[in-house]
Design a protein around this motif. Sequence first.
Motif, PDB file in Angstrom:
ATOM      1  N   GLY A  72       0.851  -1.423  -0.018  1.00 17.94           N
ATOM      2  CA  GLY A  72       0.085   0.015  -0.149  1.00 17.94           C
ATOM      3  C   GLY A  72       0.832   1.336  -0.104  1.00 17.94           C
ATOM      4  N   GLY A  73       2.070   1.399   0.707  1.00 19.97           N
ATOM      5  CA  GLY A  73       2.984   2.359   0.598  1.00 19.97           C
ATOM      6  C   GLY A  73       3.540   2.721  -0.601  1.00 19.97           C
ATOM      7  N   VAL A  74       3.726   1.879  -1.701  1.00 22.81           N
ATOM      8  CA  VAL A  74       4.131   2.124  -2.878  1.00 22.81           C
ATOM      9  C   VAL A  74       3.295   2.204  -3.953  1.00 22.81           C
ATOM     10  CG1 VAL A  74       6.409   0.955  -2.342  1.00 22.81           C
ATOM     11  CG2 VAL A  74       4.687  -0.235  -3.346  1.00 22.81           C
ATOM     12  N   ARG A  75       2.025   2.467  -3.707  1.00 20.25           N
ATOM     13  CA  ARG A  75       0.964   2.841  -4.817  1.00 20.25           C
ATOM     14  C   ARG A  75       1.044   4.087  -5.118  1.00 20.25           C
ATOM     15  NH1 ARG A  75      -3.527   4.391  -2.870  1.00 20.25           N
ATOM     16  NH2 ARG A  75      -2.705   5.018  -0.954  1.00 20.25           N
ATOM     17  N   SER A  76       0.655   4.265  -6.609  1.00 24.53           N
ATOM     18  CA  SER A  76       0.741   5.688  -7.204  1.00 24.53           C
ATOM     19  C   SER A  76       0.198   6.717  -6.337  1.00 24.53           C
ATOM     20  CB  SER A  76       0.070   5.753  -8.419  1.00 24.53           C
ATOM     21  OG  SER A  76       0.651   4.621  -9.370  1.00 24.53           O
ATOM     22  N   ALA A  77      -0.708   6.470  -5.746  1.00 23.10           N
ATOM     23  CA  ALA A  77      -1.479   7.917  -4.989  1.00 23.10           C
ATOM     24  C   ALA A  77      -0.748   7.860  -3.356  1.00 23.10           C
ATOM     25  CB  ALA A  77      -2.864   7.341  -4.825  1.00 23.10           C
ATOM     26  N   ASN A  78      -0.147   7.112  -3.250  1.00 24.54           N
ATOM     27  CA  ASN A  78       0.430   7.009  -1.716  1.00 24.54           C
ATOM     28  C   ASN A  78       1.475   8.382  -1.622  1.00 24.54           C
ATOM     29  OD1 ASN A  78       0.710   6.019   1.026  1.00 24.54           O
ATOM     30  ND2 ASN A  78       3.078   5.755   0.294  1.00 24.54           N
ATOM     31  N   ARG A  79       1.250   9.052  -0.317  1.00 22.23           N
ATOM     32  CA  ARG A  79       2.061  10.377  -0.161  1.00 22.23           C
ATOM     33  C   ARG A  79       2.145  10.363   1.327  1.00 22.23           C
ATOM     34  NH1 ARG A  79      -1.431  14.725   0.847  1.00 22.23           N
ATOM     35  NH2 ARG A  79      -0.011  16.259  -0.226  1.00 22.23           N
ATOM     36  N   SER A  80       3.355  11.160   1.580  1.00 20.97           N
ATOM     37  CA  SER A  80       3.779  11.537   2.821  1.00 20.97           C
ATOM     38  C   SER A  80       4.436  12.551   2.686  1.00 20.97           C
ATOM     39  CB  SER A  80       4.650  10.356   3.357  1.00 20.97           C
ATOM     40  OG  SER A  80       4.773  10.475   4.656  1.00 20.97           O
ATOM     41  N   GLY A  81       4.868  12.892   4.068  1.00 23.50           N
ATOM     42  CA  GLY A  81       5.515  14.468   4.273  1.00 23.50           C
ATOM     43  C   GLY A  81       6.696  14.165   5.082  1.00 23.50           C
ATOM     44  N   GLY A  82       7.893  15.040   4.838  1.00 24.14           N
ATOM     45  CA  GLY A  82       9.081  14.758   5.965  1.00 24.14           C
ATOM     46  C   GLY A  82       9.562  16.224   5.932  1.00 24.14           C
ATOM     47  N   LEU A  83      10.461  16.440   7.087  1.00 24.52           N
ATOM     48  CA  LEU A  83      11.045  17.427   7.165  1.00 24.52           C
ATOM     49  C   LEU A  83      12.123  17.992   6.310  1.00 24.52           C
ATOM     50  CD1 LEU A  83      11.562  17.070  10.714  1.00 24.52           C
ATOM     51  CD2 LEU A  83       9.911  18.402  10.146  1.00 24.52           C
ATOM     52  N   PRO A  84      12.101  19.333   5.888  1.00 29.91           N
ATOM     53  CA  PRO A  84      12.896  19.451   4.650  1.00 29.91           C
ATOM     54  C   PRO A  84      14.408  19.112   5.005  1.00 29.91           C
ATOM     55  CG  PRO A  84      11.444  21.511   5.169  1.00 29.91           C
ATOM     56  CD  PRO A  84      11.330  20.276   6.205  1.00 29.91           C
ATOM     57  N   ASP A  85      14.940  19.176   6.033  1.00 30.74           N
ATOM     58  CA  ASP A  85      16.234  18.836   6.441  1.00 30.74           C
ATOM     59  C   ASP A  85      16.581  17.275   6.519  1.00 30.74           C
ATOM     60  OD1 ASP A  85      15.187  18.913   8.851  1.00 30.74           O
ATOM     61  OD2 ASP A  85      16.678  20.102   9.651  1.00 30.74           O
ATOM     62  N   ASP A  86      15.413  16.551   6.494  1.00 34.40           N
ATOM     63  CA  ASP A  86      15.760  15.171   6.845  1.00 34.40           C
ATOM     64  C   ASP A  86      16.512  14.460   5.827  1.00 34.40           C
ATOM     65  OD1 ASP A  86      13.758  14.681   8.807  1.00 34.40           O
ATOM     66  OD2 ASP A  86      12.315  13.680   7.732  1.00 34.40           O
ATOM     67  N   ARG A  87      17.509  13.675   6.411  1.00 35.27           N
ATOM     68  CA  ARG A  87      18.417  12.813   5.566  1.00 35.27           C
ATOM     69  C   ARG A  87      18.249  11.539   6.209  1.00 35.27           C
ATOM     70  NH1 ARG A  87      17.971  17.071   3.635  1.00 35.27           N
ATOM     71  NH2 ARG A  87      19.304  18.313   3.088  1.00 35.27           N
ATOM     72  N   ASN A  88      18.019  10.234   5.262  1.00 34.97           N
ATOM     73  CA  ASN A  88      17.814   9.102   5.546  1.00 34.97           C
ATOM     74  C   ASN A  88      18.290   8.163   4.532  1.00 34.97           C
ATOM     75  OD1 ASN A  88      16.769   6.636   6.833  1.00 34.97           O
ATOM     76  ND2 ASN A  88      15.304   7.995   8.057  1.00 34.97           N
ATOM     77  N   TYR A  89      18.512   6.922   4.817  1.00 38.05           N
ATOM     78  CA  TYR A  89      18.719   6.046   3.772  1.00 38.05           C
ATOM     79  C   TYR A  89      17.728   5.553   2.949  1.00 38.05           C
ATOM     80  CZ  TYR A  89      17.141   3.210   7.821  1.00 38.05           C
ATOM     81  OH  TYR A  89      16.436   2.800   8.915  1.00 38.05           O
ATOM     82  N   HIS A  90      16.657   5.652   3.149  1.00 39.57           N
ATOM     83  CA  HIS A  90      15.574   5.558   2.227  1.00 39.57           C
ATOM     84  C   HIS A  90      14.647   6.869   1.674  1.00 39.57           C
ATOM     85  CE1 HIS A  90      13.459   6.010   6.238  1.00 39.57           C
ATOM     86  NE2 HIS A  90      12.405   6.417   5.443  1.00 39.57           N
ATOM     87  N   LEU A  91      15.506   7.931   1.530  1.00 40.16           N
ATOM     88  CA  LEU A  91      14.933   9.087   0.786  1.00 40.16           C
ATOM     89  C   LEU A  91      16.007   9.268  -0.191  1.00 40.16           C
ATOM     90  CD1 LEU A  91      14.293  11.434   3.976  1.00 40.16           C
ATOM     91  CD2 LEU A  91      12.494  10.557   2.111  1.00 40.16           C
ATOM     92  N   GLY A  92      15.313   9.783  -1.156  1.00 43.24           N
ATOM     93  CA  GLY A  92      16.094  10.082  -2.677  1.00 43.24           C
ATOM     94  C   GLY A  92      15.443  11.039  -3.215  1.00 43.24           C
ATOM     95  N   PHE A  93      15.598  11.527  -4.727  1.00 39.39           N
ATOM     96  CA  PHE A  93      14.876  12.542  -5.445  1.00 39.39           C
ATOM     97  C   PHE A  93      15.198  12.140  -6.979  1.00 39.39           C
ATOM     98  CE2 PHE A  93      19.171  14.176  -4.599  1.00 39.39           C
ATOM     99  CZ  PHE A  93      19.476  14.620  -5.877  1.00 39.39           C
ATOM    100  N   ARG A  94      14.117  12.603  -7.543  1.00 33.57           N
ATOM    101  CA  ARG A  94      14.027  12.548  -8.899  1.00 33.57           C
ATOM    102  C   ARG A  94      13.993  13.836  -9.715  1.00 33.57           C
ATOM    103  NH1 ARG A  94      12.157   7.992 -12.143  1.00 33.57           N
ATOM    104  NH2 ARG A  94      11.521   6.976 -10.124  1.00 33.57           N
ATOM    105  N   LEU A  95      14.649  14.237 -10.589  1.00 29.84           N
ATOM    106  CA  LEU A  95      14.682  15.601 -11.085  1.00 29.84           C
ATOM    107  C   LEU A  95      13.847  15.609 -12.334  1.00 29.84           C
ATOM    108  CD1 LEU A  95      18.234  16.825 -10.854  1.00 29.84           C
ATOM    109  CD2 LEU A  95      16.544  16.969  -9.087  1.00 29.84           C
ATOM    110  N   ALA A  96      13.202  16.843 -12.544  1.00 30.83           N
ATOM    111  CA  ALA A  96      12.525  17.081 -13.577  1.00 30.83           C
ATOM    112  C   ALA A  96      13.346  18.274 -14.424  1.00 30.83           C
ATOM    113  CB  ALA A  96      11.182  17.953 -13.259  1.00 30.83           C
ATOM    114  N   ARG A  97      13.287  18.253 -15.617  1.00 25.89           N
ATOM    115  CA  ARG A  97      14.038  19.224 -16.344  1.00 25.89           C
ATOM    116  C   ARG A  97      13.028  20.050 -17.319  1.00 25.89           C
ATOM    117  NH1 ARG A  97      17.259  19.461 -21.608  1.00 25.89           N
ATOM    118  NH2 ARG A  97      16.205  17.786 -22.197  1.00 25.89           N
ATOM    119  N   ASP A  98      13.084  21.453 -17.229  1.00 27.63           N
ATOM    120  CA  ASP A  98      12.032  22.201 -18.137  1.00 27.63           C
ATOM    121  C   ASP A  98      12.544  22.271 -19.508  1.00 27.63           C
ATOM    122  OD1 ASP A  98      10.830  22.945 -15.953  1.00 27.63           O
ATOM    123  OD2 ASP A  98      11.698  25.034 -15.811  1.00 27.63           O
ATOM    124  N   ILE A  99      11.830  22.194 -20.514  1.00 25.91           N
ATOM    125  CA  ILE A  99      11.863  21.851 -21.645  1.00 25.91           C
ATOM    126  C   ILE A  99      11.225  23.016 -22.462  1.00 25.91           C
ATOM    127  CG2 ILE A  99      12.750  19.734 -21.879  1.00 25.91           C
ATOM    128  CD1 ILE A  99       9.903  18.804 -22.928  1.00 25.91           C
TER     129      ILE A  99
END
Length: 148
Positions: free
Chosen positions: A121-148
């Motif tokens: 359930g936690g990996v569903r397309s609609a699943n969402r959560s929130g985190g503190l902006p300065d959180d750093r953890n081994y299960h947090l990452g990011f994906r970038l978007a590029r303007d075209i």
Amino acid sequence: TVAYTEWLSKETGKRYRLPTEAEWEYAARGRTETSWSFGTDVDRLGDYAWYRKNSGGQTQNVGQKQPNPWGLYDVHGNVYEWIQDCWHKNYDGAPKDSSAWDEKNCARRVIRGGSWISGPGGVRSANRSGGLPDDRNYHLGFRLARDI
């Protein structure tokens, strides 16, 4: 992540940024409306996602599972992905134009996609959560978007 996007934008001459929540979900779903981008069959989840059942308790290299319909890998599981939007419990008052729901002083930011510690359930397309902006953890990452 913001410092990295600024550095990458400067290095390449192209604008990179965190995706908005609306952009992330649109991209992750790949034009589907089902629980996951591949449908609703939880028995197929292991073909597309690193999650609690198959991750071995750690982050995995990207691209080992099947991509979503648009060729994006690891939109379900592996690591939670930071989003530009500030965290709100629901979408009441959210921008209608897919722009980021941003505020000057976000107490929390949205994270999407679930991670290797999540259940199905936690990996569903609609699943969402929130985190503190300065959180750093081994299960947090990011994906970038590029303007075209």
